[in-house]
Design an enzyme around this catalytic site. Sequence first.
Site, PDB file in Angstrom:
ATOM      1  N   ARG A  87     -10.797   7.659   3.718  1.00 24.36           N
ATOM      2  CA  ARG A  87     -10.574   6.684   2.652  1.00 24.36           C
ATOM      3  C   ARG A  87     -11.883   6.253   1.986  1.00 24.36           C
ATOM      4  O   ARG A  87     -11.956   5.202   1.362  1.00 24.36           O
ATOM      5  CB  ARG A  87      -9.859   5.454   3.214  1.00 24.36           C
ATOM      6  CG  ARG A  87      -8.602   5.736   4.029  1.00 24.36           C
ATOM      7  CD  ARG A  87      -7.638   4.577   3.922  1.00 24.36           C
ATOM      8  NE  ARG A  87      -6.602   4.501   4.932  1.00 24.36           N
ATOM      9  CZ  ARG A  87      -5.561   5.325   5.033  1.00 24.36           C
ATOM     10  NH1 ARG A  87      -5.444   6.350   4.209  1.00 24.36           N
ATOM     11  NH2 ARG A  87      -4.647   5.134   5.964  1.00 24.36           N
ATOM     12  N   CYS A 129      -3.809   6.265   0.549  1.00 21.99           N
ATOM     13  CA  CYS A 129      -3.275   5.006   0.022  1.00 21.99           C
ATOM     14  C   CYS A 129      -2.852   5.099  -1.441  1.00 21.99           C
ATOM     15  O   CYS A 129      -2.535   4.076  -2.064  1.00 21.99           O
ATOM     16  CB  CYS A 129      -4.306   3.892   0.185  1.00 21.99           C
ATOM     17  SG  CYS A 129      -4.760   3.623   1.900  1.00 21.99           S
ATOM     18  N   CYS A 133       0.872  -1.173   0.000  1.00 31.18           N
ATOM     19  CA  CYS A 133       0.000   0.000   0.000  1.00 31.18           C
ATOM     20  C   CYS A 133       0.905   1.216   0.000  1.00 31.18           C
ATOM     21  O   CYS A 133       2.103   1.097   0.244  1.00 31.18           O
ATOM     22  CB  CYS A 133      -0.915   0.004   1.224  1.00 31.18           C
ATOM     23  SG  CYS A 133      -2.249   1.233   1.064  1.00 31.18           S
ATOM     24  N   CYS A 164       0.091   4.106   1.851  1.00 39.21           N
ATOM     25  CA  CYS A 164      -0.253   5.052   2.925  1.00 39.21           C
ATOM     26  C   CYS A 164       0.883   5.310   3.921  1.00 39.21           C
ATOM     27  O   CYS A 164       0.934   6.387   4.518  1.00 39.21           O
ATOM     28  CB  CYS A 164      -1.532   4.621   3.640  1.00 39.21           C
ATOM     29  SG  CYS A 164      -1.468   2.968   4.341  1.00 39.21           S
ATOM     30  N   ARG A 210      -3.186   2.697  12.404  1.00 39.54           N
ATOM     31  CA  ARG A 210      -2.715   3.917  11.726  1.00 39.54           C
ATOM     32  C   ARG A 210      -1.665   4.639  12.557  1.00 39.54           C
ATOM     33  O   ARG A 210      -0.802   5.332  12.013  1.00 39.54           O
ATOM     34  CB  ARG A 210      -3.902   4.812  11.376  1.00 39.54           C
ATOM     35  CG  ARG A 210      -4.742   4.175  10.270  1.00 39.54           C
ATOM     36  CD  ARG A 210      -5.912   5.012   9.824  1.00 39.54           C
ATOM     37  NE  ARG A 210      -6.713   4.275   8.839  1.00 39.54           N
ATOM     38  CZ  ARG A 210      -7.869   4.691   8.364  1.00 39.54           C
ATOM     39  NH1 ARG A 210      -8.373   5.845   8.762  1.00 39.54           N
ATOM     40  NH2 ARG A 210      -8.518   3.964   7.477  1.00 39.54           N
ATOM     41  N   LYS A 220     -12.338  -5.130   1.671  1.00 38.48           N
ATOM     42  CA  LYS A 220     -11.829  -4.285   2.753  1.00 38.48           C
ATOM     43  C   LYS A 220     -12.728  -3.063   2.903  1.00 38.48           C
ATOM     44  O   LYS A 220     -12.912  -2.295   1.961  1.00 38.48           O
ATOM     45  CB  LYS A 220     -10.402  -3.842   2.437  1.00 38.48           C
ATOM     46  CG  LYS A 220      -9.856  -2.834   3.437  1.00 38.48           C
ATOM     47  CD  LYS A 220      -8.396  -2.536   3.193  1.00 38.48           C
ATOM     48  CE  LYS A 220      -7.916  -1.440   4.131  1.00 38.48           C
ATOM     49  NZ  LYS A 220      -6.503  -1.137   3.957  1.00 38.48           N
ATOM     50  N   LYS A 273     -12.091  -7.898   5.686  1.00 37.86           N
ATOM     51  CA  LYS A 273     -11.432  -7.074   6.694  1.00 37.86           C
ATOM     52  C   LYS A 273     -12.285  -5.872   6.988  1.00 37.86           C
ATOM     53  O   LYS A 273     -12.713  -5.230   6.038  1.00 37.86           O
ATOM     54  CB  LYS A 273     -10.075  -6.621   6.127  1.00 37.86           C
ATOM     55  CG  LYS A 273      -9.323  -5.651   6.998  1.00 37.86           C
ATOM     56  CD  LYS A 273      -8.119  -5.151   6.276  1.00 37.86           C
ATOM     57  CE  LYS A 273      -7.479  -4.077   7.123  1.00 37.86           C
ATOM     58  NZ  LYS A 273      -6.520  -3.316   6.435  1.00 37.86           N
ATOM     59  N   TYR A 309      -3.157 -10.203  15.550  1.00 37.70           N
ATOM     60  CA  TYR A 309      -2.015  -9.743  16.337  1.00 37.70           C
ATOM     61  C   TYR A 309      -1.720 -10.695  17.493  1.00 37.70           C
ATOM     62  O   TYR A 309      -0.670 -10.605  18.119  1.00 37.70           O
ATOM     63  CB  TYR A 309      -2.279  -8.312  16.850  1.00 37.70           C
ATOM     64  CG  TYR A 309      -2.370  -7.337  15.696  1.00 37.70           C
ATOM     65  CD1 TYR A 309      -1.225  -6.803  15.138  1.00 37.70           C
ATOM     66  CD2 TYR A 309      -3.602  -7.004  15.113  1.00 37.70           C
ATOM     67  CE1 TYR A 309      -1.283  -5.943  14.046  1.00 37.70           C
ATOM     68  CE2 TYR A 309      -3.682  -6.154  14.028  1.00 37.70           C
ATOM     69  CZ  TYR A 309      -2.514  -5.628  13.498  1.00 37.70           C
ATOM     70  OH  TYR A 309      -2.586  -4.795  12.398  1.00 37.70           O
TER      71      TYR A 309
END
Length: 333
Positions: free
Chosen positions: A223, A130, A120, A122, A207, A197, A254, A319
């Site tokens: 976005r 992005c 990406c 971004c 972010r 997404k 996502k 995560y």
Amino acid sequence: MDNTVNKGLSFRRLRQNPAIRELTKEIYVLGEHLIQPCFVVDGINHREPVPGMNGVFRESSDSILQQIETDVEAGVRKFLLFGVPSKKSTRNLDFSFTAKQISEIKRRFGKDLFLAVDVCLCSSTEHGQCGVLNDTGDHVENAETVDELSRAALQYAQAGADCIAPSDMMDGRVGAIRASLDKAGLEQTIIMSYSAKFNSRFYGPFRLAADSAPKGNVILKDRATYQIDPARPTDALVSSIRDSDEGADILMVKPGLPYLDILAKLSKEIPRPWAVYEVSGEYAAIELLAEKGLINQAAGHVEAWTSFMRAGASIIITYGARYAREWLKQVNQ
Ligand code: PBG
């Protein structure tokens, strides 16, 4: 008079002890299905914690190798890398920092490790959008952005990435990336597309970690002009079909929990491998509840993962992958 209280099905009989519950369980979450995301940040000497994200760090070029080593010892073999360069610009972006991290990681861990890399713009743009903006700063230029993305993807694949994961949401990027990889003889490089997404609020902590929130003196502030509107589920289906037709090997929904309906439907309708991204805000939500003593940490995470498998995912990006062995054991999985 018949004294039988329940002549029909007994659910209670099959729930009476762990043995029978284990035997009748339809879904087991296995560590093998999980991918661990990680951030490597240019220009820092010590790793920095990410707010709300226990156990997740903005890693330096050195600490990322130590962290991956620890993760490998904990049984993790699959990673999704986000590179955060310190040099930001608006076009002709420089992808060399991330490419270098990829080759270092692959040199150290080699074939034992599956390395997917997010593609990406971004984290590389001054304004955090992005893509490449037009001169007025109110619009992302699709064609120019796709060129930059293909260049990034090629550089990452040449550096040794096993899988390229475009998360930008431009039109036509999967086809362009596939063509540029094939032309360079990289037919075996996998594409995992963020095909469904959504324009979500749950990306907040990410972010901060990836230095990628929309910012600066440009008109475009969010976005919404390229990510899917949460109220347009049809787009998720059609863009996933499109990405699959353009050559995506793995499709993705996502975020995860707020979009389980999408995952359940799409994974039934499109018979391809499905990934789900349990995004930063979802992970942080469970962690914050656990920190306040309102939920059991391990059980909370495993319950969310179970829902993803139930809805049809075979890949979970989370995560918490690095704690999976411990948490799955705690809940007797
Ligand atoms: C980059 C990107 C984002 C995430 C993955 N890739 C954020 C965004 O679109 O703003 C989110 C991941 C997370 O929240 O954990 N475009």
